[in-house]
Enzyme design. Structure first.
Site, PDB file in Angstrom:
ATOM      1  CE  LYS A  43      -4.675  -1.259   1.643  1.00 29.61           C
ATOM      2  NZ  LYS A  43      -5.797  -1.690   2.377  1.00 29.61           N
TER       3      LYS A  43
ATOM      4  CE  LYS B 116      -5.378  -8.021  -1.867  1.00 26.84           C
ATOM      5  NZ  LYS B 116      -6.012  -7.726  -0.798  1.00 26.84           N
TER       6      LYS B 116
ATOM      7  CE  LYS C  41     -13.639  -4.707  -0.080  1.00 25.01           C
ATOM      8  NZ  LYS C  41     -12.267  -4.088   0.650  1.00 25.01           N
TER       9      LYS C  41
END
Ligand code: TYM
Length: 335
Positions: free
Chosen positions: A116, A198, A201
């Protein structure tokens, strides 16, 4: 939910976008399946979500929609607790205390923080760094036995166990040490266009990479049709076949069939036919959820009632653990 001897399940999801098929197969589907056997507590983790900049109006709406989605998949707010994290102030309080029992060396190892901070290089805030501590507090406040999550959360569960063990070794048995529950087939659903990473969303670059739970049936089928495969033309698992392996996993997870069964079922199939079958299976699973979502999301008063009642029930349990923790560390206790 009290008064019986059922074990406690805790899990949460960030309202940081429309949930993906990965969120559903890695987490939500199991939440639903486990609710008969356990006492469950499920949260919209909006305090986690603000570690990345959010539009306030959108965040509020998405939080309500996430609660509506929990209801749409069949989570029962009468038997279990469904709430929004920021409505229970014990989360912020315990996070501070647990920060003082967590080492920077441990946090430095967290792969999600590394990912992140690379993605949001202009906003590497302290919340992003201590995110796993907030998450540990979520779980530990409710004396949880089991935490159903996807494989990407395994490291966060490990640090949670370490923090709890450290606290207990100083102060006695304050926290239950939770176990992760990670499903076999759905643990790590990969992107359709990039099956090396992965499905997420919060993806914004390539909509074809992600199936959203609320995608229209024809959109779902088309995304699966366009999923990358390989030139080998055989439907089987293989490290050299990430795209096909991912579709087989999706199929297994949606239908509840074992990976071996799914592989056998498609022996001799062409990729086109196989993809059609996967698309049908996903649509069949998601359509009932989508129609329920239309009803629940239109009933704001009901959804907010669930949120308020859930928060009250959650706060009651959380407060018990928090009081014990505050007493143990030496904060004032009034007569
Ligand atoms: P979040 O919101 O990123 O994801 C919610 C759940 O979905 C799972 N998941 C996946 N599973 C399989 N394949 C994928 N591609 C995939 N993508 C996501 C995640 O593993 C997760 O179970 N930190 C958590 C939220 C949280 C939490 C908690 C979870 C906050 N407090 C306490 C458990 C207990 C998160 O970011 O999830």
């Amino acid at each position: 939910m009290s008064g019986d001897n059922k074990k406690i399940i805790y899990s949460a999801m960030q309202p940081s976008g429309i949930p993906s098929l990965g969120n559903y197969l890695g987490a939500l589907k199991n939440w639903k399946n486990l609710q008969d056997e356990y006492n469950c507590i499920f949260a919209a983790a909006n305090m986690h979500a603000i570690t990345v900049r959010q539009d306030p109006t959108e965040l509020r709406q998405r939080t309500r929609d996430l609660i509506a989605l929990f209801l749409s998949i069949g989570l029962d707010p009468e038997k279990h607790i469904i709430y929004v994290q920021s409505d229970v102030k014990a989360h912020a309080e315990i996070a501070w205390i647990l920060n003082c029992f967590t080492y920077m060396g441990e946090l430095n190892r967290m792969t999600q923080f590394k990912d992140k901070s690379a993605k949001h290089a202009d906003n590497i805030n302290a919340g992003l760094y201590t995110y796993p501590v907030l998450m540990a507090g979520d779980i530990l406040l409710y004396q949880s036995d089991l935490v159903p999550v996807g494989a990407d959360q395994k490291q966060h569960l490990e640090i949670c166990r370490d923090i709890a063990g450290r606290f207990n070794s100083v102060y006695g048995n304050v926290f239950k040490i939770p176990d992760p529950y990670i499903p076999k087939a759905g643990a790590r659903i990969m992107g359709l266009q990039n099956p090396e990473k992965k499905m997420s969303k919060s993806e914004s670059d390539n909509m074809n990479n992600v199936i959203y739970i609320l995608d229209e049936p024809n959109v779902i089928k088309n995304k699966i049709k366009r999923a990358v495969t390989d030139s080998d033309a055989e439907v089987r698992y293989g490290e050299d076949k990430p795209g096909i392996s991912n579709l087989l996993n999706i199929y297994s997870s949606v239908t509840g069939k074992s990976p071996e069964e799914s592989e056998a079922e498609f022996k001799g199939f062409g990729y086109g036919e196989f993809k059609e079958a996967v698309g049908e299976a996903v649509v069949k699973e998601l359509e009932p959820i989508q129609s329920k979502f239309k009803e629940y999301s239109a009933d704001r008063a009901y959804v907010e009632k669930v949120m308020k009642e859930g928060a009250e029930k959650a706060a009651y349990i959380a407060q018990k653990t928090l009081s014990k923790v505050k007493k143990k560390v030496g904060f004032p206790v009034y007569k």
